[in-house]
Design a protein around this motif. Structure first.
Motif, PDB file in Angstrom:
ATOM      1  N   LEU A   1      39.066 -37.744  37.178  1.00 52.84           N
ATOM      2  CA  LEU A   1      40.290 -37.651  36.383  1.00 52.84           C
ATOM      3  C   LEU A   1      40.835 -39.051  36.092  1.00 52.84           C
ATOM      4  O   LEU A   1      41.258 -39.338  34.977  1.00 52.84           O
ATOM      5  CB  LEU A   1      41.344 -36.811  37.112  1.00 52.84           C
ATOM      6  CG  LEU A   1      42.657 -36.577  36.372  1.00 52.84           C
ATOM      7  CD1 LEU A   1      42.396 -35.916  35.023  1.00 52.84           C
ATOM      8  CD2 LEU A   1      43.599 -35.727  37.192  1.00 52.84           C
ATOM      9  N   ASP A   2      40.783 -39.945  37.090  1.00 46.30           N
ATOM     10  CA  ASP A   2      41.214 -41.332  36.884  1.00 46.30           C
ATOM     11  C   ASP A   2      40.353 -42.008  35.823  1.00 46.30           C
ATOM     12  O   ASP A   2      40.860 -42.738  34.976  1.00 46.30           O
ATOM     13  CB  ASP A   2      41.134 -42.142  38.187  1.00 46.30           C
ATOM     14  CG  ASP A   2      42.156 -41.680  39.219  1.00 46.30           C
ATOM     15  OD1 ASP A   2      43.209 -41.139  38.802  1.00 46.30           O
ATOM     16  OD2 ASP A   2      41.894 -41.866  40.418  1.00 46.30           O
ATOM     17  N   CYS A   3      39.056 -41.788  35.879  1.00 48.30           N
ATOM     18  CA  CYS A   3      38.138 -42.379  34.884  1.00 48.30           C
ATOM     19  C   CYS A   3      38.452 -41.853  33.492  1.00 48.30           C
ATOM     20  O   CYS A   3      38.451 -42.604  32.525  1.00 48.30           O
ATOM     21  CB  CYS A   3      36.681 -42.086  35.236  1.00 48.30           C
ATOM     22  SG  CYS A   3      36.119 -43.013  36.666  1.00 48.30           S
ATOM     23  N   LEU A   4      38.746 -40.541  33.405  1.00 47.16           N
ATOM     24  CA  LEU A   4      39.090 -39.949  32.121  1.00 47.16           C
ATOM     25  C   LEU A   4      40.372 -40.567  31.578  1.00 47.16           C
ATOM     26  O   LEU A   4      40.464 -40.907  30.400  1.00 47.16           O
ATOM     27  CB  LEU A   4      39.227 -38.434  32.256  1.00 47.16           C
ATOM     28  CG  LEU A   4      39.535 -37.651  30.992  1.00 47.16           C
ATOM     29  CD1 LEU A   4      38.427 -37.861  29.964  1.00 47.16           C
ATOM     30  CD2 LEU A   4      39.691 -36.192  31.294  1.00 47.16           C
ATOM     31  N   ASN A   5      41.369 -40.747  32.457  1.00 51.41           N
ATOM     32  CA  ASN A   5      42.619 -41.371  32.039  1.00 51.41           C
ATOM     33  C   ASN A   5      42.395 -42.806  31.590  1.00 51.41           C
ATOM     34  O   ASN A   5      42.964 -43.248  30.601  1.00 51.41           O
ATOM     35  CB  ASN A   5      43.652 -41.334  33.171  1.00 51.41           C
ATOM     36  CG  ASN A   5      44.212 -39.944  33.409  1.00 51.41           C
ATOM     37  OD1 ASN A   5      44.176 -39.109  32.509  1.00 51.41           O
ATOM     38  ND2 ASN A   5      44.704 -39.695  34.613  1.00 51.41           N
ATOM     39  N   LEU A   6      41.566 -43.556  32.306  1.00 52.58           N
ATOM     40  CA  LEU A   6      41.267 -44.936  31.915  1.00 52.58           C
ATOM     41  C   LEU A   6      40.542 -44.976  30.570  1.00 52.58           C
ATOM     42  O   LEU A   6      40.830 -45.816  29.725  1.00 52.58           O
ATOM     43  CB  LEU A   6      40.407 -45.622  32.982  1.00 52.58           C
ATOM     44  CG  LEU A   6      41.124 -46.015  34.272  1.00 52.58           C
ATOM     45  CD1 LEU A   6      40.119 -46.523  35.297  1.00 52.58           C
ATOM     46  CD2 LEU A   6      42.174 -47.062  34.002  1.00 52.58           C
ATOM     47  N   ALA A   7      39.603 -44.066  30.377  1.00 50.76           N
ATOM     48  CA  ALA A   7      38.858 -44.033  29.117  1.00 50.76           C
ATOM     49  C   ALA A   7      39.784 -43.685  27.958  1.00 50.76           C
ATOM     50  O   ALA A   7      39.692 -44.277  26.883  1.00 50.76           O
ATOM     51  CB  ALA A   7      37.713 -43.026  29.203  1.00 50.76           C
ATOM     52  N   SER A   8      40.689 -42.744  28.167  1.00 53.53           N
ATOM     53  CA  SER A   8      41.590 -42.387  27.068  1.00 53.53           C
ATOM     54  C   SER A   8      42.580 -43.508  26.799  1.00 53.53           C
ATOM     55  O   SER A   8      42.993 -43.722  25.666  1.00 53.53           O
ATOM     56  CB  SER A   8      42.312 -41.073  27.360  1.00 53.53           C
ATOM     57  OG  SER A   8      43.194 -41.223  28.453  1.00 53.53           O
ATOM     58  N   MET A   9      42.972 -44.256  27.837  1.00 51.65           N
ATOM     59  CA  MET A   9      43.859 -45.393  27.619  1.00 51.65           C
ATOM     60  C   MET A   9      43.165 -46.446  26.763  1.00 51.65           C
ATOM     61  O   MET A   9      43.780 -47.077  25.926  1.00 51.65           O
ATOM     62  CB  MET A   9      44.270 -46.020  28.958  1.00 51.65           C
ATOM     63  CG  MET A   9      45.330 -45.243  29.687  1.00 51.65           C
ATOM     64  SD  MET A   9      45.818 -45.926  31.296  1.00 51.65           S
ATOM     65  CE  MET A   9      45.149 -47.533  31.382  1.00 51.65           C
ATOM     66  N   GLY A  10      41.851 -46.605  26.980  1.00 47.63           N
ATOM     67  CA  GLY A  10      41.109 -47.594  26.214  1.00 47.63           C
ATOM     68  C   GLY A  10      41.084 -47.293  24.737  1.00 47.63           C
ATOM     69  O   GLY A  10      41.089 -48.204  23.913  1.00 47.63           O
ATOM     70  N   SER A  11      41.106 -46.020  24.376  1.00 48.66           N
ATOM     71  CA  SER A  11      41.054 -45.669  22.962  1.00 48.66           C
ATOM     72  C   SER A  11      42.398 -45.891  22.267  1.00 48.66           C
ATOM     73  O   SER A  11      42.469 -45.919  21.061  1.00 48.66           O
ATOM     74  CB  SER A  11      40.584 -44.227  22.787  1.00 48.66           C
ATOM     75  OG  SER A  11      41.528 -43.355  23.363  1.00 48.66           O
ATOM     76  N   GLU A  12      43.489 -46.048  23.040  1.00 48.80           N
ATOM     77  CA  GLU A  12      44.802 -46.273  22.461  1.00 48.80           C
ATOM     78  C   GLU A  12      45.089 -47.758  22.267  1.00 48.80           C
ATOM     79  O   GLU A  12      45.954 -48.130  21.499  1.00 48.80           O
ATOM     80  CB  GLU A  12      45.881 -45.652  23.355  1.00 48.80           C
ATOM     81  CG  GLU A  12      45.775 -44.144  23.446  1.00 48.80           C
ATOM     82  CD  GLU A  12      46.697 -43.562  24.514  1.00 48.80           C
ATOM     83  OE1 GLU A  12      47.516 -44.304  25.085  1.00 48.80           O
ATOM     84  OE2 GLU A  12      46.575 -42.368  24.769  1.00 48.80           O
ATOM     85  N   ARG A  13      44.387 -48.604  22.975  1.00 47.56           N
ATOM     86  CA  ARG A  13      44.625 -50.038  22.898  1.00 47.56           C
ATOM     87  C   ARG A  13      43.919 -50.627  21.682  1.00 47.56           C
ATOM     88  O   ARG A  13      42.914 -50.108  21.221  1.00 47.56           O
ATOM     89  CB  ARG A  13      44.134 -50.737  24.167  1.00 47.56           C
ATOM     90  CG  ARG A  13      44.947 -50.322  25.395  1.00 47.56           C
ATOM     91  CD  ARG A  13      44.581 -51.124  26.598  1.00 47.56           C
ATOM     92  NE  ARG A  13      43.312 -50.655  27.151  1.00 47.56           N
ATOM     93  CZ  ARG A  13      42.726 -51.201  28.214  1.00 47.56           C
ATOM     94  NH1 ARG A  13      43.276 -52.216  28.836  1.00 47.56           N
ATOM     95  NH2 ARG A  13      41.595 -50.722  28.664  1.00 47.56           N
ATOM     96  N   THR A  14      44.454 -51.731  21.185  1.00 49.31           N
ATOM     97  CA  THR A  14      43.815 -52.414  20.064  1.00 49.31           C
ATOM     98  C   THR A  14      42.520 -53.056  20.543  1.00 49.31           C
ATOM     99  O   THR A  14      42.318 -53.268  21.743  1.00 49.31           O
ATOM    100  CB  THR A  14      44.723 -53.510  19.471  1.00 49.31           C
ATOM    101  OG1 THR A  14      44.870 -54.555  20.437  1.00 49.31           O
ATOM    102  CG2 THR A  14      46.072 -52.949  19.052  1.00 49.31           C
TER     103      THR A  14
END
Length: 195
Positions: A5-18
């Motif tokens: 779940l942490d990895c999923l959250n980190l991956a989704s955060m990456g898609s929001e960043r420039t």
């Protein structure tokens, strides 16, 4: 311990960043940031290299080399330009170096093979598919006839949507030179379609 779940959250955060934020995060050791950048830009980069070089093996080699150089430069990266512009500039420089060493030429058979792999919708009429195939063939021939600087500038503009300032940054040419290259390339491509 990191959960899935942490990895999923980190991956989704990456898609929001420039892209620029991701590259800076990668320079700080964030591997997920690099994976996100790679996913975002691999297709655009590969298409640019393949159309610039016309040889799949050369495009494969320079694709790997471009990413290797981006990785090696991660600690020196500064977001003074868009990440995509910076990445394409690395690729452009590698293409120019390759042309200086030996100028490749795609044979008619290689070009035909490449276009035969393009998916055409099954519902289209055969004569329309042939017409679109002929248009793609004419475009490829027109691109092959362009001088190197015009072809690269044209491809960067048409496939990556770069503006004149970005084209100038990537190619290292002045704004007016870039405009001239685009104008001449477009005229030659149009002439090929009119003949």
């Amino acid at each position: 311990m990191t959960t899935s779940l942490d990895c999923l959250n980190l991956a989704s955060m990456g898609s929001e960043r420039t892209d620029e934020e991701l590259m800076l995060a990668y320079a700080g050791g964030d591997m997920i940031a690099f994976e996100t950048l790679y996913r975002r830009h691999r297709g655009t980069l590969y298409r640019f290299l393949l159309r610039s070089l016309r040889q799949r093996a050369d495009a494969d080699e320079l694709f790997q080399e471009t990413w290797s150089r981006a990785v090696a430069a991660r600690e020196r990266y500064r977001p003074e330009a868009k990440f995509s512009t910076w990445l394409l500039q690395i690729a452009h420089n590698l293409v120019i170096d390759r042309f200086r060493r030996s100028r490749p030429h795609a044979s008619a058979e290689e070009t035909d093979l490449l276009f035969s792999r393009l998916d055409a919708p099954e519902s289209e009429q055969p004569d329309r598919v042939l017409s679109e195939f002929e248009q793609r063939r004419r475009l490829q021939l027109a691109l092959e006839e362009l001088p190197e600087e015009q072809r690269v500038t044209f491809l960067l503009r048409m496939e990556n949507g770069l503006g004149l300032e970005e084209l100038s940054e990537v190619t290292g040419a002045g704004r007016e030179t870039v405009k001239s290259r685009l104008r001449y390339a477009l005229a030659r491509v149009r002439a090929r379609f009119e003949s």
